[in-house]
Design an enzyme around this catalytic site. Structure first.
Site, mmCIF file in Angstrom:
data_model
loop_
_atom_site.group_PDB
_atom_site.id
_atom_site.type_symbol
_atom_site.label_atom_id
_atom_site.label_comp_id
_atom_site.label_asym_id
_atom_site.label_seq_id
_atom_site.Cartn_x
_atom_site.Cartn_y
_atom_site.Cartn_z
ATOM 1 N N ASN A 103 10.851 -36.312 -14.245
ATOM 2 C CA ASN A 103 11.679 -36.926 -13.207
ATOM 3 C C ASN A 103 13.145 -36.683 -13.504
ATOM 4 O O ASN A 103 13.528 -36.389 -14.632
ATOM 5 C CB ASN A 103 11.397 -38.426 -13.120
ATOM 6 C CG ASN A 103 10.006 -38.697 -12.596
ATOM 7 O OD1 ASN A 103 9.542 -38.041 -11.685
ATOM 8 N ND2 ASN A 103 9.333 -39.669 -13.190
ATOM 9 N N CYS A 104 13.957 -36.839 -12.472
ATOM 10 C CA CYS A 104 15.395 -36.680 -12.560
ATOM 11 C C CYS A 104 15.939 -37.519 -13.712
ATOM 12 O O CYS A 104 15.511 -38.653 -13.880
ATOM 13 C CB CYS A 104 16.027 -37.103 -11.241
ATOM 14 S SG CYS A 104 17.790 -36.825 -11.155
ATOM 15 N N PRO A 105 16.805 -36.973 -14.514
ATOM 16 C CA PRO A 105 17.526 -35.699 -14.390
ATOM 17 C C PRO A 105 16.912 -34.546 -15.187
ATOM 18 O O PRO A 105 17.516 -33.493 -15.291
ATOM 19 C CB PRO A 105 18.900 -36.040 -14.959
ATOM 20 C CG PRO A 105 18.581 -36.970 -16.086
ATOM 21 C CD PRO A 105 17.408 -37.804 -15.568
ATOM 22 N N LEU A 106 15.724 -34.734 -15.748
ATOM 23 C CA LEU A 106 15.173 -33.718 -16.654
ATOM 24 C C LEU A 106 14.954 -32.338 -16.020
ATOM 25 O O LEU A 106 15.277 -31.331 -16.667
ATOM 26 C CB LEU A 106 13.890 -34.231 -17.314
ATOM 27 C CG LEU A 106 14.116 -35.408 -18.273
ATOM 28 C CD1 LEU A 106 12.792 -35.909 -18.810
ATOM 29 C CD2 LEU A 106 15.033 -35.008 -19.411
ATOM 30 N N ASP A 136 8.842 -33.692 -9.016
ATOM 31 C CA ASP A 136 9.717 -34.807 -8.639
ATOM 32 C C ASP A 136 10.031 -34.695 -7.154
ATOM 33 O O ASP A 136 10.536 -33.670 -6.695
ATOM 34 C CB ASP A 136 10.995 -34.752 -9.474
ATOM 35 C CG ASP A 136 11.962 -35.891 -9.194
ATOM 36 O OD1 ASP A 136 11.739 -36.668 -8.240
ATOM 37 O OD2 ASP A 136 12.960 -36.001 -9.930
#
Length: 94
Positions: A32-35, A59
């Site tokens: 998920n964000c920000p990965l 995501d």
């Protein structure tokens, strides 16, 4: 982590229509964000100007996130599509 376990893999993968191919592919599915953006940023740093990165994501906000990322960084967003719940993003390094 061995090279086989690395989420970054060299690839030359054509897009479904055969017009876009990637010099490098990263699998950010399940992140998920920000990965996904952070992985893409790290991968882009490995590429030379003009080379293409393919990013796979699950995501649901990734489409919008990659649009904003490219606008902010100046990298070109060549294409985005969804295939069976997986977002596919093609970015060209500036």
């Amino acid at each position: 982590m061995s090279a086989a376990d690395s989420p970054i893999q060299a690839a030359a993968v054509p897009c479904a229509d055969g017009t876009v191919h990637a010099d490098l592919e990263i699998d950010a599915k399940g992140l998920n964000c920000p990965l996904p953006i952070l992985r893409a940023k790290k991968a882009l740093a490995q590429l030379q100007s003009g080379q293409v990165l393919k990013v796979l994501t699950t995501d649901r906000n990734a489409l919008r996130d990659f649009q904003a990322f490219c606008k902010q960084t100046g990298n070109a967003l060549l294409a985005q599509q969804e295939e069976e719940g997986v977002g596919v993003h093609y970015l060209r390094r500036r």
